[in-house]
Design a protein around this motif. Sequence first.
Motif, PDB file in Angstrom:
ATOM      1  N   SER A   1       0.286 -38.738  -6.251  1.00  0.00           N
ATOM      2  CA  SER A   1       0.391 -39.235  -4.879  1.00  0.00           C
ATOM      3  C   SER A   1       0.763 -40.706  -4.822  1.00  0.00           C
ATOM      4  CB  SER A   1      -0.930 -39.017  -4.134  1.00  0.00           C
ATOM      5  OG  SER A   1      -1.960 -39.788  -4.714  1.00  0.00           O
TER       6      SER A   1
ATOM      7  N   ASP B   1       1.096 -45.046  -1.433  1.00  0.00           N
ATOM      8  CA  ASP B   1       0.398 -43.761  -1.415  1.00  0.00           C
ATOM      9  C   ASP B   1       1.243 -42.793  -0.588  1.00  0.00           C
ATOM     10  OD1 ASP B   1      -1.255 -41.572  -1.038  1.00  0.00           O
ATOM     11  OD2 ASP B   1      -3.068 -42.775  -0.757  1.00  0.00           O
TER      12      ASP B   1
ATOM     13  N   ASN C   1       0.573 -40.064   0.621  1.00  0.00           N
ATOM     14  CA  ASN C   1      -0.173 -39.494   1.747  1.00  0.00           C
ATOM     15  C   ASN C   1      -0.034 -40.354   2.999  1.00  0.00           C
ATOM     16  OD1 ASN C   1      -1.668 -37.134   0.607  1.00  0.00           O
ATOM     17  ND2 ASN C   1      -2.429 -38.707  -0.790  1.00  0.00           N
ATOM     18  N   GLU C   2       0.325 -41.627   2.808  1.00  0.00           N
ATOM     19  CA  GLU C   2       0.451 -42.564   3.921  1.00  0.00           C
ATOM     20  C   GLU C   2       1.894 -42.988   4.157  1.00  0.00           C
ATOM     21  OE1 GLU C   2      -2.162 -42.977   5.700  1.00  0.00           O
ATOM     22  OE2 GLU C   2      -3.372 -41.847   4.272  1.00  0.00           O
TER      23      GLU C   2
ATOM     24  N   ASN D   1       5.700 -32.591  -0.480  1.00  0.00           N
ATOM     25  CA  ASN D   1       5.677 -32.172   0.919  1.00  0.00           C
ATOM     26  C   ASN D   1       6.615 -32.960   1.842  1.00  0.00           C
ATOM     27  OD1 ASN D   1       4.556 -30.152   2.598  1.00  0.00           O
ATOM     28  ND2 ASN D   1       3.281 -31.674   3.616  1.00  0.00           N
TER      29      ASN D   1
ATOM     30  N   ASN E   1       7.952 -36.990   5.797  1.00  0.00           N
ATOM     31  CA  ASN E   1       6.702 -36.358   5.386  1.00  0.00           C
ATOM     32  C   ASN E   1       6.360 -35.275   6.414  1.00  0.00           C
ATOM     33  OD1 ASN E   1       4.070 -35.686   4.654  1.00  0.00           O
ATOM     34  ND2 ASN E   1       3.559 -37.786   4.068  1.00  0.00           N
TER      35      ASN E   1
ATOM     36  N   LYS F   1       3.801 -33.622   7.079  1.00  0.00           N
ATOM     37  CA  LYS F   1       2.489 -33.642   7.748  1.00  0.00           C
ATOM     38  C   LYS F   1       2.452 -34.598   8.940  1.00  0.00           C
ATOM     39  CE  LYS F   1      -0.384 -37.090   5.372  1.00  0.00           C
ATOM     40  NZ  LYS F   1      -1.647 -37.260   4.637  1.00  0.00           N
TER      41      LYS F   1
END
Length: 245
Positions: free
Chosen positions: A138, A152, A154-155, A193, A204, A206
């Motif tokens: 990640s 990151d 995820n961010e 993702n 991204n 998400k």
Amino acid sequence: MKALIVEDKAYIRKGLVSLLQSIDFEVQVVGECESVEDALVVTRSCRPDLIFLDINLTDGTAFDFLERTEDLSFKVIFITAYEEYALKALKAGAADYLLKPVDIEELKAALEKVAQLPVAEQRVHIKTAKAAWHSDASKLILSLHDSFQVVDLNELLYCESDKGYTTFYCTNGKSHLVSKTLKEFEARLVAFNFIRPHQSYMVNLKFIDKYDKSGVIHLKTGTTIPVSSRKKDHFIATFLNKNSE
């Protein structure tokens, strides 16, 4: 020893073939691939003894390929560019690897090592390497003008490419500009993702709030991203599949 080269850059494949031809080690290159899907097909048909396996491929990663391989009966030598986390993972798993550009002496040493490594023992090494790689997967290190920036994934909201440069936009409002094309990050991001709905963008999944059928993505932050007509069908299929899980 029959060898397959799985690497997304043609010049790396060509250089490796040339090095293999110049050393005193009986290696016959039976195929070359740049993607996970092609590698799976060629591996089943050619049944190589050894695979030179790049970490980041055009449609996924080396570990995606290994997970989907029905019979792990071949030896593996990973190929990687200098990335701190990739090297950490490979060293943790004691799997052999070559840094790009490939050095002839390191190639000889790697071949001698894998030739004596039992396949069963290698499976354990690969499993350990995979776990270590995923634990840091990640994190992406960007080489900026005056520093190295850890991002990151995820961010990370999205990336935008323009004339050989790519800007990374994060949820904290910060952005980071690197002098590399989006293509160089695509495989790594797709494995985490992200999707490429347009030649100039990666998003991204998400953080997508909605998609207008007119061809516009709306992120949760209010940012809009265009979807090209050529990539529209693939984007919609991926978007709907992700949101039905």
